[in-house]
Design an enzyme around this catalytic site. Sequence first.
Site, mmCIF file in Angstrom:
data_model
loop_
_atom_site.group_PDB
_atom_site.id
_atom_site.type_symbol
_atom_site.label_atom_id
_atom_site.label_comp_id
_atom_site.label_asym_id
_atom_site.label_seq_id
_atom_site.Cartn_x
_atom_site.Cartn_y
_atom_site.Cartn_z
ATOM 1 C CG ASP A 34 32.201 -11.392 -4.488
ATOM 2 O OD1 ASP A 34 33.419 -10.850 -4.494
ATOM 3 O OD2 ASP A 34 31.871 -11.947 -3.428
ATOM 4 C CG PHE A 35 36.935 -15.383 -7.053
ATOM 5 C CD1 PHE A 35 36.693 -16.041 -8.160
ATOM 6 C CD2 PHE A 35 37.762 -15.796 -6.088
ATOM 7 C CE1 PHE A 35 37.294 -17.235 -8.563
ATOM 8 C CE2 PHE A 35 38.425 -17.067 -6.171
ATOM 9 C CZ PHE A 35 38.207 -18.118 -7.299
ATOM 10 C CG ASP A 36 37.865 -15.125 -2.494
ATOM 11 O OD1 ASP A 36 38.159 -16.123 -2.421
ATOM 12 O OD2 ASP A 36 38.072 -14.156 -3.055
ATOM 13 C CG ASP A 214 30.890 -13.651 -0.149
ATOM 14 O OD1 ASP A 214 31.155 -12.718 -0.808
ATOM 15 O OD2 ASP A 214 31.248 -14.334 0.873
HETATM 16 O O1 LIG Z 1 35.450 -9.685 -3.237
HETATM 17 P P1 LIG Z 1 36.142 -11.075 -3.035
HETATM 18 O O2 LIG Z 1 36.266 -11.687 -4.309
HETATM 19 O O3 LIG Z 1 34.755 -11.790 -2.469
HETATM 20 O O4 LIG Z 1 37.372 -10.818 -2.086
HETATM 21 C C1 LIG Z 1 36.910 -10.513 -0.820
HETATM 22 C C2 LIG Z 1 38.401 -10.986 -0.172
HETATM 23 O O5 LIG Z 1 38.432 -12.533 -0.474
HETATM 24 C C3 LIG Z 1 39.705 -13.189 0.277
HETATM 25 O O6 LIG Z 1 39.407 -13.540 1.327
HETATM 26 C C4 LIG Z 1 38.282 -14.275 1.714
HETATM 27 O O7 LIG Z 1 38.458 -15.716 0.992
HETATM 28 C C5 LIG Z 1 39.541 -16.262 1.669
HETATM 29 C C6 LIG Z 1 39.504 -17.614 0.578
HETATM 30 O O8 LIG Z 1 38.221 -18.345 0.733
HETATM 31 C C7 LIG Z 1 39.339 -16.676 3.202
HETATM 32 O O9 LIG Z 1 40.392 -17.531 3.472
HETATM 33 C C8 LIG Z 1 39.253 -15.370 3.857
HETATM 34 O O10 LIG Z 1 38.848 -15.488 5.019
HETATM 35 C C9 LIG Z 1 38.167 -14.409 3.387
HETATM 36 O O11 LIG Z 1 38.034 -13.102 3.778
HETATM 37 C C10 LIG Z 1 40.809 -12.283 -0.349
HETATM 38 O O12 LIG Z 1 41.929 -12.936 0.591
HETATM 39 C C11 LIG Z 1 40.820 -11.006 0.043
HETATM 40 O O13 LIG Z 1 41.985 -10.307 -0.398
HETATM 41 C C12 LIG Z 1 39.517 -10.314 -0.485
HETATM 42 O O14 LIG Z 1 39.348 -9.038 -0.366
#
Ligand SMILES: O=P(O)(O)OC[C@H]1O[C@H](O[C@H]2O[C@H](CO)[C@@H](O)[C@H](O)[C@H]2O)[C@H](O)[C@@H](O)[C@@H]1O
Length: 268
Positions: A34-36, A214
């Site tokens: 996963d990224f974020d 996460d």
């Molecule tokens: O599946 P992931 O790679 O974990 O992506 C999930 C969502 O991540 C992003 O939003 C999240 O991260 C942002 C940057 O750190 C943060 O500002 C936000 O509050 C988080 O929810 C992304 O913008 C989404 O499109 C993804 O689905």
Amino acid sequence: MAQPAGPPAAGADPDLHSALEQLAGAGRLLVALDFDGVLAPIVEHAADARPLPEAAAAVLELAGLPGTTTAFISGRALASLRLVAAPDERTLLIGSHGGEVFTGPDSPPLTLDAAQARALAEATAAVERVVAAHPGTILEAKPAGVVLHTRTAADEVAAAATAQARALLQEIDGVHLSDGKRVLETSVISADKGRGVELLRAFTGADAVLFAGDDVTDENAFAVLRGQDVGIKVGPGDTGARYRVDSPQAFAAVLAELARLRAAAVRR
Ligand SMILES: O=P(O)(O)OC[C@H]1O[C@H](O[C@H]2O[C@H](CO)[C@@H](O)[C@H](O)[C@H]2O)[C@H](O)[C@@H](O)[C@@H]1O
């Protein structure tokens, strides 16, 4: 205070190192991340997220090892994932929570049928209305969905915006809602990260998989792990993952350890 269900933090978990050792010896290994919140710490603005240098270096090292495939499985649109993650060309990509797949230049783009395109237009209009009325909230557009971000809004504004968006979006046929970290996500397609893991497992012929995530949508991926696969939850919250680390920084160290173990195993 109540403790979240699931495994203990990595430092207190004597099994994680031996699970990584076993994983490193797999014939074909898929490292799907996963990224974020995993490779990149959570930040206020989605466009500013970047992988931790130690994590990025470990991914690069793993990608260069024989019998090893790296992949990012993200909720982000593929275009957004490419911008922030800057993946090397060997890393496979799944975006939009499983809706977009890139396994090579011939990968077909995501397409929507007429009903899905209509649902997306209605959902986008609804979120635009909510964002216009709630200062600090942000709309993120994706090819098959739209996201309401509330991280940069005051808590009470975020709560009101999320409630209004949920009420409006629930009325639209063909829209699926999911909650994430200060986001309300909508999608007009049916996809999940579990299907993403299974697609990559089949594509790579992997004998074992590492998946780390996460957030709530990562639970679909943890649920399809089996055998000597390793699932790692990064941060707090209920999870079906067998292992947990506290933070992206702690996970970067785990990834670096896996890269060392895998390099030693494939050179034997
Ligand atoms: O599946 P992931 O790679 O974990 O992506 C999930 C969502 O991540 C992003 O939003 C999240 O991260 C942002 C940057 O750190 C943060 O500002 C936000 O509050 C988080 O929810 C992304 O913008 C989404 O499109 C993804 O689905």
